[in-house]
Design a protein around this motif. Structure first.
Motif, PDB file in Angstrom:
ATOM      1  N   UNK A 300       0.869  -1.102   0.007  1.00 30.46           N
ATOM      2  CA  UNK A 300      -0.206  -0.163  -0.053  1.00 30.46           C
ATOM      3  C   UNK A 300       0.627   1.137   0.088  1.00 30.46           C
ATOM      4  N   UNK A 301       0.641   2.036  -0.972  1.00 25.41           N
ATOM      5  CA  UNK A 301       1.405   3.253  -0.995  1.00 25.41           C
ATOM      6  C   UNK A 301       0.819   4.471  -0.436  1.00 25.41           C
ATOM      7  N   UNK A 302       1.796   5.276   0.340  1.00 25.46           N
ATOM      8  CA  UNK A 302       1.506   6.516   1.344  1.00 25.46           C
ATOM      9  C   UNK A 302       2.330   7.394   0.591  1.00 25.46           C
ATOM     10  N   UNK A 303       1.824   8.549   0.278  1.00 23.01           N
ATOM     11  CA  UNK A 303       2.912   9.545  -0.104  1.00 23.01           C
ATOM     12  C   UNK A 303       3.127  10.538   1.086  1.00 23.01           C
ATOM     13  N   UNK A 304       4.493  10.571   1.143  1.00 29.98           N
ATOM     14  CA  UNK A 304       5.000  11.653   2.309  1.00 29.98           C
ATOM     15  C   UNK A 304       4.151  13.001   2.211  1.00 29.98           C
ATOM     16  N   UNK A 305       3.830  13.587   3.319  1.00 32.97           N
ATOM     17  CA  UNK A 305       2.741  14.879   3.352  1.00 32.97           C
ATOM     18  C   UNK A 305       1.410  14.710   3.318  1.00 32.97           C
ATOM     19  N   UNK A 306       0.903  13.277   3.137  1.00 31.42           N
ATOM     20  CA  UNK A 306      -0.527  13.063   3.182  1.00 31.42           C
ATOM     21  C   UNK A 306      -0.963  12.969   4.794  1.00 31.42           C
ATOM     22  N   UNK A 307      -2.071  13.924   4.815  1.00 28.52           N
ATOM     23  CA  UNK A 307      -2.535  14.235   6.149  1.00 28.52           C
ATOM     24  C   UNK A 307      -3.709  13.314   6.444  1.00 28.52           C
ATOM     25  N   UNK A 308      -3.577  12.585   7.509  1.00 23.34           N
ATOM     26  CA  UNK A 308      -4.411  11.787   8.196  1.00 23.34           C
ATOM     27  C   UNK A 308      -5.599  12.392   9.091  1.00 23.34           C
ATOM     28  N   UNK A 309      -6.643  12.077   8.879  1.00 22.69           N
ATOM     29  CA  UNK A 309      -7.683  12.984   9.418  1.00 22.69           C
ATOM     30  C   UNK A 309      -8.745  12.056  10.370  1.00 22.69           C
ATOM     31  N   UNK A 310      -9.625  12.894  11.130  1.00 26.94           N
ATOM     32  CA  UNK A 310     -10.725  12.204  11.910  1.00 26.94           C
ATOM     33  C   UNK A 310     -12.089  12.282  10.979  1.00 26.94           C
TER      34      UNK A 310
END
Length: 310
Positions: A300-310
């Protein structure tokens, strides 16, 4: 002693089993009614009922323990003591007055700390270094009766709600037998609780697991451990729920906003919090299996800078 046992979930089972293996006679088990479970909605026994049925002791499952017919049944059974462990209903004064030694509760905290429904998980979430079990002479209040005996259980650095649950269940079973011996021998001096020194340990709900990244890394890491295995801590990524099962605190900081993915490579998933960085070690994407971070990032690819949210 002639004992009636009142309890429902897994936490109660260890104490019932200890009573069944002891010199005391368990006259009956009282538990909550069976409930439908699973896709087929088949009726399932509460854990205490499963143990009681195997042991061949009578089981009572009143919708409300204050029902006149059930009160008469308890009186006819003539218990010396009623042991209550995570039963799930408030015990009225009419029942408290029946046994010679009253009703004894096994509570999973060092009272008066953590009165309430979820003392085990809140001890982890709040960062306590120790918890324990208190046996209590029940009164009409909620976890306010006189304390009888206590046993202390230290928390490991990686303690989870689940692991502490198991430790306190075992400790409570042993402490209850000591308490019954002490009551019979007249060696226990009840102690008043006084005022609670912590907030009420309120019942857990699923929405409590939502991670607010503005909290500190230490607070979030404790939340993850405290809500493991239920209801679990979670966040959202790309519109999907992402459960976080295990993490560590890193004493680092960046200027990124809380919830930002700082690194998602080389087997590491680092997330900025309101104070410090959280290194995720075990996680589970919605619809997928639980896995360690390295395995997760391979698929699973996640880009750095992605913001996880509620």
């Amino acid at each position: 002693m002639n004992v009636i046992f009142m309890g429902t979930p897994d936490f109660s089972v260890g104490t019932l089993e200890a009573l069944l293996a002891s010199r005391h006679e368990v006259l009956a088990a009282v538990t909550q009614p069976d409930k439908p479970k699973g896709r087929g909605k088949a009726m399932q026994f509460p854990p205490v009922k499963e143990v009681a049925v195997r042991a061949g002791i009578p089981v009572y499952q009143p919708q409300r323990v204050r029902e006149p017919e059930f009160l008469e049944t308890l009186k006819e059974l003539g218990p010396d003591v009623i042991v209550v462990v995570a039963f799930g209903q408030i015990i009225p004064q009419a029942i408290l007055d029946i046994p010679r030694y009253g009703c004894i509760n096994v509570h999973a905290s060092l009272l008066p700390k953590y009165r309430g429904a979820a003392p085990i998980q809140w001890a982890v979430i709040d960062g306590e270094r120790e918890s324990g079990v208190t046996t209590m002479q029940m009164d009409a209040g909620l976890d306010t009766g006189d304390m009888l005996l206590k046993t202390v259980v230290p928390l490991a650095p990686d303690e989870t709600g689940g692991s502490l649950f198991d430790k306190l269940s075992d400790a409570g079973a042993k402490l209850l037998l000591e308490t019954l011996d002490g009551l019979e021998n007249g060696t226990i001096i009840p102690e008043k609780q006084g005022e609670a020194t912590t907030e009420y340990a309120k019942m857990l709900t699923k929405d409590m697991g939502e991670i607010h990244w503005t909290a500190s890394a230490k607070q979030i890491e404790r939340l993850i451990r405290g809500l493991n295995p239920w209801p679990s801590a979670y966040t959202h990524i790309h519109g999907k729920t992402l459960k976080i099962w295990k993490a560590k605190v890193q004493d680092a900081h960046s200027e990124q906003e809380p919830g930002t993915v700082l690194q998602a490579s080389k087997g590491q998933l680092l997330i900025q919090t309101g104070e410090g960085v959280l290194a995720v070690e075990e996680l589970q994407l919605e619809g997928k299996k639980r896995m360690d971070t390295a395995a997760f990032l391979r698929g699973y690819s996640i880009e750095e800078g992605t913001v996880l949210c509620c």
